[in-house]
Design an enzyme around this catalytic site. Structure first.
Site, PDB file in Angstrom:
ATOM      1  N   THR A   1      10.916  -8.507  -7.686  1.00 35.43           N
ATOM      2  CA  THR A   1       9.859  -7.739  -7.034  1.00 35.43           C
ATOM      3  C   THR A   1      10.061  -7.719  -5.535  1.00 35.43           C
ATOM      4  OG1 THR A   1       7.485  -7.298  -6.989  1.00 35.43           O
ATOM      5  CG2 THR A   1       8.131  -9.622  -6.974  1.00 35.43           C
TER       6      THR A   1
ATOM      7  N   LYS B   1      14.208  -5.826  -4.362  1.00 32.91           N
ATOM      8  CA  LYS B   1      14.756  -4.872  -5.345  1.00 32.91           C
ATOM      9  C   LYS B   1      16.025  -4.171  -4.848  1.00 32.91           C
ATOM     10  CE  LYS B   1      10.223  -3.919  -7.359  1.00 32.91           C
ATOM     11  NZ  LYS B   1       9.254  -2.915  -7.816  1.00 32.91           N
TER      12      LYS B   1
ATOM     13  N   ASP C   1      10.914   0.192 -13.453  1.00 37.48           N
ATOM     14  CA  ASP C   1       9.774   0.875 -12.806  1.00 37.48           C
ATOM     15  C   ASP C   1       9.853   2.362 -13.124  1.00 37.48           C
ATOM     16  OD1 ASP C   1       8.621  -1.352 -11.555  1.00 37.48           O
ATOM     17  OD2 ASP C   1       9.885  -1.149  -9.779  1.00 37.48           O
TER      18      ASP C   1
ATOM     19  N   ARG D   1       3.794  10.973   4.380  1.00 40.77           N
ATOM     20  CA  ARG D   1       3.323  10.919   5.766  1.00 40.77           C
ATOM     21  C   ARG D   1       4.491  11.139   6.721  1.00 40.77           C
ATOM     22  NH1 ARG D   1       0.752   5.322   7.643  1.00 40.77           N
ATOM     23  NH2 ARG D   1       2.858   4.653   7.056  1.00 40.77           N
TER      24      ARG D   1
ATOM     25  N   ALA E   1      -0.165   4.960  -9.006  1.00 38.46           N
ATOM     26  CA  ALA E   1       0.641   3.742  -9.177  1.00 38.46           C
ATOM     27  C   ALA E   1      -0.097   2.505  -8.671  1.00 38.46           C
ATOM     28  CB  ALA E   1       1.976   3.890  -8.448  1.00 38.46           C
TER      29      ALA E   1
HETATM   30  P1  NAP Z   1       6.497   1.147   0.135  1.00 40.37           P
HETATM   31  O1  NAP Z   1       7.926   1.214  -0.271  1.00 40.37           O
HETATM   32  O2  NAP Z   1       6.085   0.299   1.286  1.00 40.37           O
HETATM   33  O3  NAP Z   1       6.029   2.668   0.441  1.00 40.37           O
HETATM   34  C1  NAP Z   1       4.749   2.914   0.956  1.00 40.37           C
HETATM   35  C2  NAP Z   1       4.449   4.416   0.908  1.00 40.37           C
HETATM   36  O4  NAP Z   1       3.068   4.601   1.267  1.00 40.37           O
HETATM   37  C3  NAP Z   1       5.272   5.246   1.881  1.00 40.37           C
HETATM   38  O5  NAP Z   1       5.492   6.525   1.310  1.00 40.37           O
HETATM   39  C4  NAP Z   1       4.308   5.354   3.073  1.00 40.37           C
HETATM   40  O6  NAP Z   1       4.540   6.473   3.896  1.00 40.37           O
HETATM   41  C5  NAP Z   1       2.993   5.505   2.368  1.00 40.37           C
HETATM   42  N1  NAP Z   1       1.849   5.145   3.205  1.00 40.37           N
HETATM   43  C6  NAP Z   1       1.523   3.898   3.630  1.00 40.37           C
HETATM   44  N2  NAP Z   1       0.375   3.954   4.360  1.00 40.37           N
HETATM   45  C7  NAP Z   1       0.005   5.268   4.387  1.00 40.37           C
HETATM   46  C8  NAP Z   1      -1.086   5.965   4.971  1.00 40.37           C
HETATM   47  N3  NAP Z   1      -2.028   5.327   5.676  1.00 40.37           N
HETATM   48  N4  NAP Z   1      -1.166   7.289   4.779  1.00 40.37           N
HETATM   49  C9  NAP Z   1      -0.230   7.954   4.063  1.00 40.37           C
HETATM   50  N5  NAP Z   1       0.829   7.345   3.459  1.00 40.37           N
HETATM   51  C10 NAP Z   1       0.937   6.020   3.646  1.00 40.37           C
HETATM   52  O7  NAP Z   1       5.559   0.694  -1.063  1.00 40.37           O
HETATM   53  P2  NAP Z   1       5.899   0.778  -2.640  1.00 40.37           P
HETATM   54  O8  NAP Z   1       6.608  -0.438  -3.054  1.00 40.37           O
HETATM   55  O9  NAP Z   1       6.483   2.109  -2.903  1.00 40.37           O
HETATM   56  O10 NAP Z   1       4.436   0.679  -3.267  1.00 40.37           O
HETATM   57  C11 NAP Z   1       3.529   1.787  -3.224  1.00 40.37           C
HETATM   58  C12 NAP Z   1       2.361   1.507  -4.174  1.00 40.37           C
HETATM   59  O11 NAP Z   1       2.838   1.517  -5.519  1.00 40.37           O
HETATM   60  C13 NAP Z   1       1.705   0.130  -3.962  1.00 40.37           C
HETATM   61  O12 NAP Z   1       0.324   0.262  -4.151  1.00 40.37           O
HETATM   62  C14 NAP Z   1       2.287  -0.715  -5.099  1.00 40.37           C
HETATM   63  O13 NAP Z   1       1.415  -1.752  -5.511  1.00 40.37           O
HETATM   64  C15 NAP Z   1       2.397   0.347  -6.183  1.00 40.37           C
HETATM   65  N6  NAP Z   1       3.368  -0.005  -7.222  1.00 40.37           N
HETATM   66  C16 NAP Z   1       2.913  -0.054  -8.485  1.00 40.37           C
HETATM   67  C17 NAP Z   1       3.770  -0.365  -9.517  1.00 40.37           C
HETATM   68  C18 NAP Z   1       3.214  -0.417 -10.894  1.00 40.37           C
HETATM   69  O14 NAP Z   1       3.908  -0.921 -11.796  1.00 40.37           O
HETATM   70  N7  NAP Z   1       2.016   0.125 -11.133  1.00 40.37           N
HETATM   71  C19 NAP Z   1       5.122  -0.637  -9.253  1.00 40.37           C
HETATM   72  C20 NAP Z   1       5.577  -0.565  -7.936  1.00 40.37           C
HETATM   73  C21 NAP Z   1       4.679  -0.258  -6.919  1.00 40.37           C
HETATM   74  P3  NAP Z   1       5.581   6.377   5.145  1.00 40.37           P
HETATM   75  O15 NAP Z   1       6.947   6.578   4.561  1.00 40.37           O
HETATM   76  O16 NAP Z   1       5.143   7.476   6.040  1.00 40.37           O
HETATM   77  O17 NAP Z   1       5.401   5.011   5.758  1.00 40.37           O
END
Ligand code: NAP
Length: 271
Positions: free
Chosen positions: A61, A65, A103, A150, A215
């Site tokens: 995690t 990854k 995932d 964003r 997600a």
């Molecule tokens: P990440 O790699 O840090 O990516 C974050 C994303 O959110 C980027 O696209 C970012 O945009 C955007 N973002 C952050 N703050 C924002 C705001 N205020 N307004 C608009 N966009 C914003 O995170 P991740 O690992 O992809 O995780 C994303 C979500 O998916 C989390 O909630 C995580 O818990 C969830 N998730 C769930 C599973 C599941 O099995 N259900 C698995 C993996 C992840 P920028 O590029 O502009 O910064």
């Protein structure tokens, strides 16, 4: 007894141990599942050490990854290679360590609870780790994916990569007003909705014909999913992706069908 676990940092909050324990209990698989906190510089040693210790499988995690996908001694399956991230390692019987990205398949199976994906138009918000997995999974399945982020340049870069296996476009968030009403499937793969009760998708763009998947799983009922339900849309919460990524890992490790209902119940009891 089989030895499984998860590496990450932090990892204390992981919900995978109770979910996998429920799977072992339901199937009679003799196994344990432990959490290992691994510092960023120690990932290669951790994977080699796990192999040497006879650990059978590991989930990976945040934030490891991508680092695991880049290790020379991990053989990647096609999706893990395209996404550039590994969340499941199988040490198997041979010397070879295999890396998978469940995932991606987990997100697909979560959506497939409610809809088919082939030929559908998808509005995907986000271009981070989760969005990469979702974008590749859905495009490989034959959906057309509009990626809105964003930071627009990240959406464009991701779309360029996804276009090698399917159809995608990359945009800023302002495109949502235009693409969401005509989309079949709407996905949030940003962190928006976790800390504050806000949605990344304008509520007035949501329609009854949509399948809306978030997600985010803390909280389970996000503002996006509430807005979607109010519009009469079908909703899929983030716990389903978590359940199916775990189910796929279980299936890779054991060769048996995963007891999805039991894993889902155990996860939701924790949430
Ligand atoms: P990440 O790699 O840090 O990516 C974050 C994303 O959110 C980027 O696209 C970012 O945009 C955007 N973002 C952050 N703050 C924002 C705001 N205020 N307004 C608009 N966009 C914003 O995170 P991740 O690992 O992809 O995780 C994303 C979500 O998916 C989390 O909630 C995580 O818990 C969830 N998730 C769930 C599973 C599941 O099995 N259900 C698995 C993996 C992840 P920028 O590029 O502009 O910064």
């Amino acid at each position: 007894m089989k030895l499984y676990g998860i590496i990450g940092n932090p990892v204390e909050h992981s919900l995978s141990p109770p979910m996998h324990a429920a799977a072992y209990e339901a199937t009679g698989v003799d196994a344990t599942y432990s959490k290992y906190r691994v510092e960023e510089g120690d990932v290669a040693d951790a994977v080699r050490g796990a192999s040497a210790l006879g650990i059978d499988g590991l989930n990976v995690t945040v934030p490891h990854k991508q680092a695991v996908a880049a290790l020379d001694d991990v053989v990647l399956d096609g999706t893990a290679e395209r996404v550039g991230a590994v969340n499941t390692l199988d040490f198997g019987e041979s010397d070879e360590v295999r890396g998978y990205n469940t995932d991606a398949s987990g997100a697909l199976r979560a959506l497939e609870r409610e809809t088919t994906v082939e030929g559908k138009r998808v509005a995907l918000v986000g271009a981070g780790g989760a969005a990469r997995a979702v974008a590749f999974a859905l495009a490989e399945e034959g959906a057309t994916v509009a990626i809105a982020n964003r930071t627009e340049s990240k959406a464009e870069a991701l779309a360029d990569e996804v276009n090698e296996v399917g159809a995608a476009g990359g945009y800023g968030l302002d495109v949502l007003e235009k693409v969401v009403p005509d989309a079949d499937i709407v996905v949030n793969a940003t962190t928006v909705g976790m800390e504050e009760d806000v949605s990344p998708v304008p509520a007035d763009t949501l329609r009854e014909h949509h399948v809306v998947f978030d997600a985010v799983y803390t909280p389970l009922e996000t503002r996006l999913l509430r807005d979607a339900a109010e519009a009469g849309a079908t909703t899929v919460d983030g716990a389903w992706m978590l359940v199916y990524q775990g189910a796929e890992a279980f299936e890779i490790w054991t060769g048996q069908d995963a007891p999805v209902e039991e894993m889902n119940e155990a996860l939701r009891a924790e949430l």
